[in-house]
Design a protein around this motif. Structure first.
Motif, PDB file in Angstrom:
ATOM      1  N   SER A  27     -10.836 -10.871 -10.879  1.00 21.82           N
ATOM      2  CA  SER A  27     -10.382  -9.923 -11.906  1.00 21.82           C
ATOM      3  C   SER A  27      -9.098 -10.421 -12.554  1.00 21.82           C
ATOM      4  CB  SER A  27     -10.135  -8.544 -11.292  1.00 21.82           C
ATOM      5  OG  SER A  27     -11.335  -8.011 -10.801  1.00 21.82           O
ATOM      6  N   TRP A  28      -8.210 -10.986 -11.752  1.00 19.54           N
ATOM      7  CA  TRP A  28      -6.946 -11.502 -12.277  1.00 19.54           C
ATOM      8  C   TRP A  28      -7.205 -12.661 -13.233  1.00 19.54           C
ATOM      9  CZ3 TRP A  28      -4.336 -16.206 -11.622  1.00 19.54           C
ATOM     10  CH2 TRP A  28      -3.014 -16.202 -12.067  1.00 19.54           C
ATOM     11  N   LYS A  29      -8.122 -13.553 -12.879  1.00 17.99           N
ATOM     12  CA  LYS A  29      -8.456 -14.684 -13.759  1.00 17.99           C
ATOM     13  C   LYS A  29      -9.035 -14.195 -15.084  1.00 17.99           C
ATOM     14  CE  LYS A  29      -9.394 -18.126 -10.200  1.00 17.99           C
ATOM     15  NZ  LYS A  29     -10.431 -18.972  -9.589  1.00 17.99           N
ATOM     16  N   ARG A  30      -9.925 -13.199 -15.010  1.00 15.70           N
ATOM     17  CA  ARG A  30     -10.506 -12.645 -16.240  1.00 15.70           C
ATOM     18  C   ARG A  30      -9.438 -12.025 -17.120  1.00 15.70           C
ATOM     19  NH1 ARG A  30     -14.681 -10.950 -12.952  1.00 15.70           N
ATOM     20  NH2 ARG A  30     -13.823  -8.851 -12.827  1.00 15.70           N
ATOM     21  N   ALA A  31      -8.520 -11.287 -16.507  1.00 11.82           N
ATOM     22  CA  ALA A  31      -7.449 -10.649 -17.272  1.00 11.82           C
ATOM     23  C   ALA A  31      -6.567 -11.697 -17.939  1.00 11.82           C
ATOM     24  CB  ALA A  31      -6.610  -9.747 -16.361  1.00 11.82           C
ATOM     25  N   VAL A  32      -6.237 -12.764 -17.231  1.00  9.19           N
ATOM     26  CA  VAL A  32      -5.402 -13.822 -17.802  1.00  9.19           C
ATOM     27  C   VAL A  32      -6.125 -14.511 -18.953  1.00  9.19           C
ATOM     28  CG1 VAL A  32      -4.314 -16.052 -17.320  1.00  9.19           C
ATOM     29  CG2 VAL A  32      -4.039 -14.162 -15.718  1.00  9.19           C
ATOM     30  N   GLN A  33      -7.434 -14.737 -18.801  1.00 15.29           N
ATOM     31  CA  GLN A  33      -8.206 -15.341 -19.894  1.00 15.29           C
ATOM     32  C   GLN A  33      -8.220 -14.447 -21.126  1.00 15.29           C
ATOM     33  OE1 GLN A  33     -11.986 -16.073 -18.023  1.00 15.29           O
ATOM     34  NE2 GLN A  33     -11.412 -18.144 -17.373  1.00 15.29           N
ATOM     35  N   GLN A  34      -8.370 -13.150 -20.927  1.00  8.05           N
ATOM     36  CA  GLN A  34      -8.378 -12.224 -22.054  1.00  8.05           C
ATOM     37  C   GLN A  34      -7.015 -12.171 -22.726  1.00  8.05           C
ATOM     38  OE1 GLN A  34      -9.767  -8.573 -20.300  1.00  8.05           O
ATOM     39  NE2 GLN A  34     -11.925  -9.107 -20.595  1.00  8.05           N
ATOM     40  N   ILE A  35      -5.961 -12.201 -21.949  1.00  8.53           N
ATOM     41  CA  ILE A  35      -4.609 -12.200 -22.519  1.00  8.53           C
ATOM     42  C   ILE A  35      -4.374 -13.476 -23.310  1.00  8.53           C
ATOM     43  CG2 ILE A  35      -2.148 -12.283 -21.939  1.00  8.53           C
ATOM     44  CD1 ILE A  35      -2.848 -10.391 -19.570  1.00  8.53           C
ATOM     45  N   ALA A  36      -4.866 -14.598 -22.800  1.00 11.89           N
ATOM     46  CA  ALA A  36      -4.678 -15.884 -23.486  1.00 11.89           C
ATOM     47  C   ALA A  36      -5.363 -15.905 -24.850  1.00 11.89           C
ATOM     48  CB  ALA A  36      -5.197 -17.020 -22.617  1.00 11.89           C
TER      49      ALA A  36
END
Length: 60
Positions: A27-36
């Protein structure tokens, strides 16, 4: 405000920031990708909201 208060606040930030990647790395990786993928203006807007919320919490 004393240095002890500052170190305590920093410790709490690090603790809270580490919870999501520890318990749910995907979930953290997905959130970081979306923020990027956000534009710079959008990131700045959300950062400004976080700053204002933090200041209001300190003030209250």
């Amino acid at each position: 405000m004393t240095w002890d208060s500052l170190w305590t606040a920093l410790a709490l930030v690090l603790l809270i920031e580490g919870l999501l990647p520890f318990f749910s790395p995907q979930s953290w990786k997905r959130a970081v990708q979306q923020i990027a993928q956000l534009q710079d203006g959008q990131v700045r807007f959300f950062a400004l909201l976080a700053i204002i919320a933090g200041l209001l919490m300190l003030w209250l």
